[in-house]
Design a protein around this motif. Sequence first.
Motif, mmCIF file in Angstrom:
data_model
loop_
_atom_site.group_PDB
_atom_site.id
_atom_site.type_symbol
_atom_site.label_atom_id
_atom_site.label_comp_id
_atom_site.label_asym_id
_atom_site.label_seq_id
_atom_site.Cartn_x
_atom_site.Cartn_y
_atom_site.Cartn_z
ATOM 1 N N ASP A 45 -6.886 -9.790 14.080
ATOM 2 C CA ASP A 45 -5.948 -8.788 14.224
ATOM 3 C C ASP A 45 -5.397 -8.360 12.953
ATOM 4 O OD1 ASP A 45 -6.252 -8.382 17.018
ATOM 5 O OD2 ASP A 45 -4.413 -9.242 17.709
ATOM 6 N N ALA A 46 -4.915 -9.497 12.009
ATOM 7 C CA ALA A 46 -4.314 -9.343 10.656
ATOM 8 C C ALA A 46 -5.599 -8.664 9.870
ATOM 9 C CB ALA A 46 -3.882 -10.682 10.177
ATOM 10 N N ARG A 47 -6.660 -9.308 10.032
ATOM 11 C CA ARG A 47 -7.791 -8.843 9.187
ATOM 12 C C ARG A 47 -8.122 -7.337 9.227
ATOM 13 N NH1 ARG A 47 -13.421 -9.796 7.548
ATOM 14 N NH2 ARG A 47 -13.263 -10.648 5.236
ATOM 15 N N SER A 48 -8.097 -6.991 10.566
ATOM 16 C CA SER A 48 -8.341 -5.456 10.992
ATOM 17 C C SER A 48 -7.308 -4.457 10.465
ATOM 18 C CB SER A 48 -8.555 -5.382 12.327
ATOM 19 O OG SER A 48 -8.719 -4.056 12.778
ATOM 20 N N ASP A 49 -5.944 -4.968 10.676
ATOM 21 C CA ASP A 49 -5.009 -4.366 10.410
ATOM 22 C C ASP A 49 -4.701 -4.094 8.472
ATOM 23 O OD1 ASP A 49 -4.214 -3.880 12.752
ATOM 24 O OD2 ASP A 49 -2.670 -5.242 12.932
ATOM 25 N N VAL A 50 -4.967 -5.127 7.884
ATOM 26 C CA VAL A 50 -4.639 -5.023 6.523
ATOM 27 C C VAL A 50 -6.194 -4.214 6.163
ATOM 28 C CG1 VAL A 50 -5.439 -6.547 4.377
ATOM 29 C CG2 VAL A 50 -3.837 -7.330 6.236
ATOM 30 N N TYR A 51 -7.031 -4.409 6.475
ATOM 31 C CA TYR A 51 -8.307 -3.431 6.114
ATOM 32 C C TYR A 51 -7.774 -1.917 6.485
ATOM 33 C CZ TYR A 51 -12.837 -1.451 5.441
ATOM 34 O OH TYR A 51 -13.909 -0.554 5.002
ATOM 35 N N ASP A 52 -7.441 -1.654 7.632
ATOM 36 C CA ASP A 52 -7.043 -0.321 7.906
ATOM 37 C C ASP A 52 -5.987 0.229 6.602
ATOM 38 O OD1 ASP A 52 -8.824 -0.130 9.945
ATOM 39 O OD2 ASP A 52 -7.065 -0.632 11.347
ATOM 40 N N GLU A 53 -4.998 -0.537 6.453
ATOM 41 C CA GLU A 53 -3.973 -0.322 5.726
ATOM 42 C C GLU A 53 -4.421 0.051 4.086
ATOM 43 O OE1 GLU A 53 -0.909 0.496 6.096
ATOM 44 O OE2 GLU A 53 -0.820 0.054 8.092
ATOM 45 N N TRP A 54 -5.499 -0.965 3.841
ATOM 46 C CA TRP A 54 -6.059 -0.890 2.432
ATOM 47 C C TRP A 54 -6.857 0.346 2.495
ATOM 48 C CZ3 TRP A 54 -11.494 -0.820 1.681
ATOM 49 C CH2 TRP A 54 -11.834 -0.900 0.456
ATOM 50 N N SER A 55 -7.815 0.536 3.342
ATOM 51 C CA SER A 55 -8.474 1.746 3.482
ATOM 52 C C SER A 55 -8.028 3.195 3.605
ATOM 53 C CB SER A 55 -9.406 1.806 4.662
ATOM 54 O OG SER A 55 -10.337 2.843 4.876
ATOM 55 N N ASP A 56 -6.705 3.072 4.210
ATOM 56 C CA ASP A 56 -5.998 4.362 4.310
ATOM 57 C C ASP A 56 -5.335 4.930 3.087
ATOM 58 O OD1 ASP A 56 -6.726 4.730 6.849
ATOM 59 O OD2 ASP A 56 -4.912 3.934 7.476
ATOM 60 N N PHE A 57 -4.601 3.929 2.376
ATOM 61 C CA PHE A 57 -3.932 3.955 1.120
ATOM 62 C C PHE A 57 -5.105 4.380 0.039
ATOM 63 C CE2 PHE A 57 -4.797 0.554 -2.108
ATOM 64 C CZ PHE A 57 -4.457 1.220 -3.269
ATOM 65 N N ARG A 58 -6.218 4.007 0.019
ATOM 66 C CA ARG A 58 -7.189 4.450 -0.989
ATOM 67 C C ARG A 58 -7.745 5.610 -0.643
ATOM 68 N NH1 ARG A 58 -10.815 0.826 -4.756
ATOM 69 N NH2 ARG A 58 -12.355 1.224 -3.293
ATOM 70 N N SER A 59 -7.815 6.057 0.527
ATOM 71 C CA SER A 59 -8.184 7.288 0.972
ATOM 72 C C SER A 59 -7.078 8.489 0.529
ATOM 73 C CB SER A 59 -8.729 7.497 2.463
ATOM 74 O OG SER A 59 -8.990 8.557 2.905
ATOM 75 N N ASP A 60 -5.948 8.196 0.881
ATOM 76 C CA ASP A 60 -4.754 8.922 0.644
ATOM 77 C C ASP A 60 -4.866 9.307 -0.993
ATOM 78 O OD1 ASP A 60 -4.373 9.259 3.126
ATOM 79 O OD2 ASP A 60 -2.550 8.036 3.039
ATOM 80 N N VAL A 61 -4.669 8.201 -1.783
ATOM 81 C CA VAL A 61 -4.683 8.272 -3.125
ATOM 82 C C VAL A 61 -5.771 8.948 -3.822
ATOM 83 C CG1 VAL A 61 -4.789 6.870 -5.595
ATOM 84 C CG2 VAL A 61 -3.247 6.259 -3.266
ATOM 85 N N TYR A 62 -7.143 8.694 -3.346
ATOM 86 C CA TYR A 62 -8.135 9.505 -3.980
ATOM 87 C C TYR A 62 -8.218 10.950 -3.590
ATOM 88 C CZ TYR A 62 -13.157 10.648 -5.031
ATOM 89 O OH TYR A 62 -14.332 11.471 -5.318
ATOM 90 N N ASP A 63 -7.738 11.320 -2.424
ATOM 91 C CA ASP A 63 -7.808 12.779 -2.120
ATOM 92 C C ASP A 63 -6.698 13.491 -2.878
ATOM 93 O OD1 ASP A 63 -9.593 12.340 -0.085
ATOM 94 O OD2 ASP A 63 -8.186 12.200 1.722
ATOM 95 N N PHE A 64 -5.612 12.881 -3.164
ATOM 96 C CA PHE A 64 -4.429 13.224 -4.091
ATOM 97 C C PHE A 64 -5.176 13.362 -5.396
ATOM 98 C CE2 PHE A 64 -0.461 12.365 -6.548
ATOM 99 C CZ PHE A 64 0.107 13.558 -6.557
ATOM 100 N N TRP A 65 -5.505 12.366 -5.978
ATOM 101 C CA TRP A 65 -5.969 12.403 -7.286
ATOM 102 C C TRP A 65 -7.148 13.547 -7.419
ATOM 103 C CZ3 TRP A 65 -11.494 11.372 -8.256
ATOM 104 C CH2 TRP A 65 -11.764 11.086 -9.566
ATOM 105 N N CYS A 99 0.910 -1.244 -0.124
ATOM 106 C CA CYS A 99 0.023 0.016 -0.116
ATOM 107 C C CYS A 99 0.986 1.225 0.272
ATOM 108 C CB CYS A 99 -0.846 0.005 1.226
ATOM 109 S SG CYS A 99 -2.232 -1.250 1.218
ATOM 110 N N MET A 100 1.985 1.184 0.698
ATOM 111 C CA MET A 100 2.855 2.332 0.641
ATOM 112 C C MET A 100 3.423 2.559 -0.651
ATOM 113 S SD MET A 100 4.200 4.722 2.558
ATOM 114 C CE MET A 100 4.221 3.850 4.298
ATOM 115 N N ARG A 101 3.818 1.507 -1.541
ATOM 116 C CA ARG A 101 4.128 1.484 -2.841
ATOM 117 C C ARG A 101 3.180 2.255 -3.804
ATOM 118 N NH1 ARG A 101 6.477 -3.480 -1.510
ATOM 119 N NH2 ARG A 101 5.133 -4.577 -2.738
ATOM 120 N N MET A 102 1.968 1.600 -3.421
ATOM 121 C CA MET A 102 0.800 2.508 -4.301
ATOM 122 C C MET A 102 0.752 3.853 -4.079
ATOM 123 S SD MET A 102 -0.492 -0.292 -5.682
ATOM 124 C CE MET A 102 0.966 -0.723 -5.830
ATOM 125 N N ARG A 103 0.968 4.366 -3.284
ATOM 126 C CA ARG A 103 0.935 5.944 -2.759
ATOM 127 C C ARG A 103 2.448 6.619 -3.585
ATOM 128 N NH1 ARG A 103 -0.036 4.060 2.491
ATOM 129 N NH2 ARG A 103 -2.045 4.791 3.298
#
Length: 379
Positions: free
Chosen positions: A213-233, A123-127
């Motif tokens: 825990d893994a599922r919750s953390d993965v979802y948070d990372e995915w959601s944050d990356f998409r939110s950041d990319v959408y705002d930037f776009w 997700c960091m690389r997607m940013r």
Amino acid sequence: MKKKLILIPLFCLCLIFTTSCGKNQAESNDAGNVTLPSQSEDAHDSKDTPETKDNTGDKAAKQTDLKGLDETVSTDVDNTISAMKAEYEKIISDIDTYEKYLENTDKVEAFYKQIYEDTKQLCMRMREYSLNYAETIMASDKSNDDKYKDFEKLYDCIYDDAGDDIYDEIYDGILDDLYDDFYDGILDDAYDNGVPYDEWSDARSDEYDWWSDARSDVYDEWSDFRSDVYDFWSDMRSELWDDDVERAKEKIEDFQEDIEKLKSKDSQSNVQASNEEKDDNATSENAENQDVNADEELVDGMSPEFKEAMDSYEAFYDEYCDVMKKYAENPTDMEILTSYTDMLTKAAEMSEKFEAWEDNKMNDAELKYYLDVNNRVRV
């Protein structure tokens, strides 16, 4: 307990010269009943951490054309997910029984952590790819209208396609499969086969916690990356719509700073986690060494201070009973005064020995010796 052991006989000694023999003997019996003190009642090794690798490294590779960037992003996502799936296939192949699961819980836990870590880095690389897209588009000699349209490719490739793949293949794919294989599979079946309940319950509880825990953390990372990319776009398109190229460049700089802050924060978290793991290992090692040293110093399973205090207590009461017997036979015997003085001195010595034994807790051997001594006391 220490005060009771010492004060009771002294109190009785003081009564020797003021009470009758029969009453003194009754007090002596009470002195022997000493109150019993009350007794007081998962990081994994890094070498066991599964490794998933991709061909892009930790940082997104820069491209100077949009088509090449599309291919790089797609390849990175595919390789990362393929590596996770390969590791998943290996772990469920190696751990296919309840017994093997119990033997390899460290590997199971490590795999959950690795899934999260690999997803976070992806997700960091997607940013970073999004930043690469923006820089490539803004460096072209196209009109602002065409640049505005080109940003749709960023949305389609990263926010839409890559975002969907991460969600479908990792969050809703591998993690769901692990739930079915372990929590709802091997562990659920083991209960029907009559395994020990406490063992099974602990294993199933740990498995659910790791998965959740893994599922919750993965979802948070995915959601944050998409939110950041959408705002930037959205910000970039807005500035180009207004023909404000300078503001668009500022948005790129701001997004780059945000990425660096996230990476720095992640690096600090990893260092902190590593230090905490080292501290935990050091604490555990010190505790083990202390236990070993304590075992080496025990006398017949008891601390030397405890045994010496109890031996002193028994010797004191033996002599105390002798004095009481002499007084009962001849209350006018003046030698009893000498014995009385000696016993005061020995009472002080006994008190010092109990002070040296500072711990009011007793292990099994000490409790047994305590009861044996009290049974031997002649009162």
